[in-house]
Scaffold this motif. Sequence first.
Motif, short mmCIF file in Angstrom:
data_model
loop_
_atom_site.label_atom_id
_atom_site.label_comp_id
_atom_site.label_asym_id
_atom_site.label_seq_id
_atom_site.Cartn_x
_atom_site.Cartn_y
_atom_site.Cartn_z
N VAL A 67 11.37 12.14 23.20
CA VAL A 67 11.82 10.82 22.76
C VAL A 67 11.94 10.83 21.23
O VAL A 67 11.05 11.32 20.54
CB VAL A 67 10.84 9.73 23.22
N ARG A 68 13.04 10.30 20.75
CA ARG A 68 13.28 10.24 19.30
C ARG A 68 13.06 8.81 18.81
O ARG A 68 13.52 7.86 19.44
CB ARG A 68 14.69 10.70 18.96
N LEU A 69 12.38 8.68 17.68
CA LEU A 69 12.06 7.38 17.10
C LEU A 69 12.68 7.25 15.71
O LEU A 69 12.67 8.20 14.93
CB LEU A 69 10.55 7.21 16.96
N TYR A 70 13.20 6.06 15.43
CA TYR A 70 13.81 5.78 14.13
C TYR A 70 13.28 4.44 13.63
O TYR A 70 13.20 3.48 14.40
CB TYR A 70 15.33 5.72 14.25
N PHE A 71 12.93 4.40 12.36
CA PHE A 71 12.38 3.19 11.76
C PHE A 71 13.11 2.86 10.46
O PHE A 71 13.51 3.77 9.73
CB PHE A 71 10.90 3.37 11.40
N SER A 72 13.19 1.58 10.19
CA SER A 72 13.65 1.11 8.89
C SER A 72 12.64 0.09 8.40
O SER A 72 12.36 -0.90 9.09
CB SER A 72 15.03 0.46 9.02
N ALA A 73 12.05 0.37 7.24
CA ALA A 73 11.09 -0.54 6.61
C ALA A 73 11.31 -0.46 5.11
O ALA A 73 11.52 0.63 4.57
CB ALA A 73 9.66 -0.14 6.97
N PRO A 74 11.25 -1.59 4.42
CA PRO A 74 11.55 -1.59 3.00
C PRO A 74 10.49 -0.86 2.17
O PRO A 74 9.30 -0.92 2.48
CB PRO A 74 11.60 -3.08 2.63
N PRO A 75 10.93 -0.18 1.11
CA PRO A 75 9.99 0.54 0.24
C PRO A 75 8.95 -0.39 -0.40
O PRO A 75 7.84 0.05 -0.69
CB PRO A 75 10.87 1.16 -0.85
N GLU A 76 9.30 -1.66 -0.59
CA GLU A 76 8.35 -2.59 -1.20
C GLU A 76 7.30 -3.10 -0.20
O GLU A 76 6.50 -3.98 -0.52
CB GLU A 76 9.07 -3.77 -1.86
N ALA A 77 7.26 -2.53 0.99
CA ALA A 77 6.26 -2.84 2.02
C ALA A 77 5.54 -1.56 2.42
O ALA A 77 5.71 -1.06 3.52
CB ALA A 77 6.93 -3.50 3.22
N PRO A 78 4.73 -0.99 1.50
CA PRO A 78 4.16 0.32 1.76
C PRO A 78 3.21 0.39 2.96
O PRO A 78 3.17 1.40 3.66
CB PRO A 78 3.44 0.68 0.46
N THR A 79 2.48 -0.68 3.23
CA THR A 79 1.58 -0.66 4.39
C THR A 79 2.39 -0.55 5.67
O THR A 79 2.11 0.28 6.53
CB THR A 79 0.70 -1.93 4.42
N THR A 80 3.40 -1.38 5.78
CA THR A 80 4.25 -1.38 6.97
C THR A 80 4.98 -0.04 7.10
O THR A 80 5.07 0.53 8.19
CB THR A 80 5.26 -2.54 6.89
N ARG A 81 5.52 0.46 6.00
CA ARG A 81 6.19 1.78 6.02
C ARG A 81 5.20 2.86 6.43
O ARG A 81 5.55 3.78 7.16
CB ARG A 81 6.77 2.12 4.64
N GLY A 82 3.96 2.75 5.95
CA GLY A 82 2.94 3.73 6.32
C GLY A 82 2.68 3.73 7.81
O GLY A 82 2.60 4.78 8.45
N PHE A 83 2.56 2.53 8.39
CA PHE A 83 2.35 2.44 9.84
C PHE A 83 3.54 3.03 10.60
O PHE A 83 3.37 3.77 11.57
CB PHE A 83 2.14 0.99 10.26
N ALA A 84 4.75 2.69 10.16
CA ALA A 84 5.95 3.23 10.81
C ALA A 84 5.96 4.75 10.71
O ALA A 84 6.30 5.45 11.67
CB ALA A 84 7.21 2.63 10.19
N SER A 85 5.59 5.28 9.56
CA SER A 85 5.58 6.72 9.36
C SER A 85 4.52 7.40 10.23
O SER A 85 4.76 8.48 10.78
CB SER A 85 5.34 7.05 7.89
N ILE A 86 3.36 6.77 10.37
CA ILE A 86 2.32 7.31 11.26
C ILE A 86 2.87 7.41 12.68
O ILE A 86 2.72 8.44 13.35
CB ILE A 86 1.05 6.44 11.22
#
Length: 151
Positions: A67-86
Amino acid sequence: MSLPAPLAEIVEDFGALGDSDKVTLLLEFSRELPDLPGHLREDAMEPVPECQSPVFLSVDATDPASVRLYFSAPPEAPTTRGFASILHQGLDGASADDILAVPADFYHDLGLGSAVSPLRLRGMAGMLGRIKSQVRAARSGDRAGGPSLGT
């Protein structure tokens, strides 16, 4: 707990750190979230309203073995981006069965509860729930998904 090996390794890495180092690691993950491939646009992705910041995700479960996953989260939201990256690093390429077996509250094992607000953790739970919903929808042939956020 049943976690795919890459996600289990991430949980182990967080578990070995103190609170301030966990936040630092989360920020490192935020910088590692890959850009969207050219064929995906945010307006064609599912929003994750549980997140405080605008986050969108797309799941390609056409091959249930990878399964392939793709996320878009703004750079000014590092916590959210971090969760998406995890979630991306821990689950991208995993099988549909492995993703569906991840406990809905696995994020507690990251030990971020004292460093990140419960509202932010709810966002990570929302991301995982929507990933699972899209995987289930792909299995049933219903690309629209559904409102289910649990396991």
